[in-house]
Design a protein around this motif. Structure first.
Motif, PDB file in Angstrom:
ATOM      1  N   ARG A 115      74.995  59.690  57.964  1.00  0.00           N
ATOM      2  CA  ARG A 115      75.295  58.520  57.131  1.00  0.00           C
ATOM      3  C   ARG A 115      74.368  57.340  57.428  1.00  0.00           C
ATOM      4  O   ARG A 115      74.339  56.365  56.678  1.00  0.00           O
ATOM      5  N   ALA A 116      73.615  57.418  58.495  1.00  0.00           N
ATOM      6  CA  ALA A 116      72.763  56.296  58.906  1.00  0.00           C
ATOM      7  C   ALA A 116      71.580  56.130  57.950  1.00  0.00           C
ATOM      8  O   ALA A 116      71.064  57.087  57.386  1.00  0.00           O
ATOM      9  N   LYS A 117      71.157  54.895  57.817  1.00  0.00           N
ATOM     10  CA  LYS A 117      69.938  54.587  57.063  1.00  0.00           C
ATOM     11  C   LYS A 117      68.780  54.622  58.056  1.00  0.00           C
ATOM     12  O   LYS A 117      68.847  54.033  59.130  1.00  0.00           O
ATOM     13  N   VAL A 118      67.705  55.332  57.697  1.00  0.00           N
ATOM     14  CA  VAL A 118      66.596  55.537  58.627  1.00  0.00           C
ATOM     15  C   VAL A 118      65.295  55.006  58.025  1.00  0.00           C
ATOM     16  O   VAL A 118      64.950  55.304  56.876  1.00  0.00           O
ATOM     17  N   TYR A 119      64.600  54.209  58.828  1.00  0.00           N
ATOM     18  CA  TYR A 119      63.252  53.742  58.486  1.00  0.00           C
ATOM     19  C   TYR A 119      62.282  54.381  59.476  1.00  0.00           C
ATOM     20  O   TYR A 119      62.560  54.445  60.673  1.00  0.00           O
ATOM     21  N   VAL A 120      61.147  54.843  58.970  1.00  0.00           N
ATOM     22  CA  VAL A 120      60.184  55.551  59.818  1.00  0.00           C
ATOM     23  C   VAL A 120      58.864  54.796  59.867  1.00  0.00           C
ATOM     24  O   VAL A 120      58.336  54.363  58.828  1.00  0.00           O
ATOM     25  N   ILE A 121      58.348  54.639  61.085  1.00  0.00           N
ATOM     26  CA  ILE A 121      57.021  54.051  61.281  1.00  0.00           C
ATOM     27  C   ILE A 121      56.109  55.161  61.789  1.00  0.00           C
ATOM     28  O   ILE A 121      56.257  55.631  62.917  1.00  0.00           O
ATOM     29  N   ARG A 122      55.192  55.598  60.930  1.00  0.00           N
ATOM     30  CA  ARG A 122      54.274  56.689  61.279  1.00  0.00           C
ATOM     31  C   ARG A 122      53.111  56.147  62.102  1.00  0.00           C
ATOM     32  O   ARG A 122      52.553  55.109  61.761  1.00  0.00           O
ATOM     33  N   LYS A 123      52.747  56.853  63.141  1.00  0.00           N
ATOM     34  CA  LYS A 123      51.641  56.411  63.973  1.00  0.00           C
ATOM     35  C   LYS A 123      50.366  56.264  63.159  1.00  0.00           C
ATOM     36  O   LYS A 123      49.585  55.338  63.358  1.00  0.00           O
ATOM     37  N   GLU A 124      50.159  57.178  62.222  1.00  0.00           N
ATOM     38  CA  GLU A 124      48.938  57.162  61.420  1.00  0.00           C
ATOM     39  C   GLU A 124      48.883  55.977  60.454  1.00  0.00           C
ATOM     40  O   GLU A 124      47.802  55.618  59.975  1.00  0.00           O
ATOM     41  N   HIS A 125      50.048  55.405  60.149  1.00  0.00           N
ATOM     42  CA  HIS A 125      50.124  54.292  59.188  1.00  0.00           C
ATOM     43  C   HIS A 125      51.037  53.198  59.750  1.00  0.00           C
ATOM     44  O   HIS A 125      51.851  52.620  59.023  1.00  0.00           O
ATOM     45  N   MET A 126      50.854  52.914  61.021  1.00  0.00           N
ATOM     46  CA  MET A 126      51.809  52.058  61.729  1.00  0.00           C
ATOM     47  C   MET A 126      52.000  50.705  61.055  1.00  0.00           C
ATOM     48  O   MET A 126      53.125  50.300  60.750  1.00  0.00           O
ATOM     49  N   TRP A 127      50.907  49.978  60.818  1.00  0.00           N
ATOM     50  CA  TRP A 127      51.066  48.622  60.307  1.00  0.00           C
ATOM     51  C   TRP A 127      51.401  48.604  58.825  1.00  0.00           C
ATOM     52  O   TRP A 127      52.102  47.694  58.353  1.00  0.00           O
ATOM     53  N   HIS A 128      50.972  49.608  58.088  1.00  0.00           N
ATOM     54  CA  HIS A 128      51.396  49.716  56.686  1.00  0.00           C
ATOM     55  C   HIS A 128      52.912  49.891  56.615  1.00  0.00           C
ATOM     56  O   HIS A 128      53.598  49.216  55.823  1.00  0.00           O
TER      57      HIS A 128
END
Length: 236
Positions: A115-128
């Motif tokens: 049920r959790a909302k998940v945001y992902v920060i990819r290493k390849e596109h970290m600042w984007h």
């Protein structure tokens, strides 16, 4: 708000947050990077002091694995030799001293409740991804990104590390097969990420297929499920 790093991942199954922010990286690249970064010979080359000095126990663990190629070779063996068992335990996240391998996606991502909302920060596109997430959460704010050395993170290019990332095709195949479950969890994570779209996931699929061409290729459904499809070269 809680922050979970390596010592804390065992608390994740008990967490019941409404929102999670997760950093991610292609599983093969993650495992190779963790192995190279943690290797005692490389830690010595970086002149790490204090807690960075490998313990005798840690050095003993790596005696079987002078290189990532050797590590991968033991994953391709179907025997119960000490080094083969150690390699399988390491890649399955069962050796706590190899902490970055121990804190794998099975421990850090799989326990996040559905049920959790998940945001992902990819290493390849970290600042984007950082910028996109901030714009989703606070659309009226201007997101200021770091510049200079801070923007690029850790730079290992100036350190002559004796243990490299070199890996043969056979070694790559052994390692890819050993982390197949990690890829399944990885794509489940990307597919539920609020801030990623179908193009982002397709890019990850293409990278996974490039890194592990003989692995069952992840095919991510737009309905939110992950299935598996065998590589066409295997099917023909």
């Amino acid at each position: 708000t809680d922050y979970y790093h390596i010592p804390d991942v065992e608390r994740i199954p008990e967490s019941r947050h409404d929102v999670y922010f997760v950093t991610s990286r292609d599983p093969l690249e993650r495992v190779i990077s963790a192995f190279v970064y943690l290797h005692p010979r490389n830690r010595n080359a970086r002149n790490e002091t204090g807690n960075g000095i490998p313990t005798k126990a840690n050095q003993m663990i790596y005696q079987c694995f002078p290189t990532v190629e050797r590590f991968a070779s033991f994953l391709g063996r179907n025997d119960n030799s000490e080094c083969s068992v150690r390699a399988r335990r390491a890649v399955n996240g069962e050796i706590k001293l190899m902490n970055h391998l121990w804190a794998n996606y099975k421990k850090t991502v799989a326990p996040i409740h559905f049920r959790a909302k998940v945001y992902v920060i990819r290493k390849e596109h970290m600042w984007h991804d950082w910028k996109t997430i901030n714009e989703i959460l606070e659309p009226i704010k201007t997101v200021i990104l770091p510049t200079g050395d801070t923007a690029h993170g850790r730079d290992m290019t100036t350190v002559n590390q004796p243990v490299t990332r070199d890996l043969s095709d056979r070694g790559r195949e052994n390692l890819c097969r050993a982390i197949e479950q990690e890829y399944e969890i990885f794509f489940s994570l990307l597919n539920r990420a609020v801030n990623l779209n179908a193009t982002d996931i397709q890019e990850a699929r293409e990278k996974a297929h490039t890194n592990c061409p003989n692995l069952m290729e992840p095919r991510v459904s737009l309905r939110g499920t992950v299935t598996q499809q065998r590589n066409s070269s295997k099917a023909n």
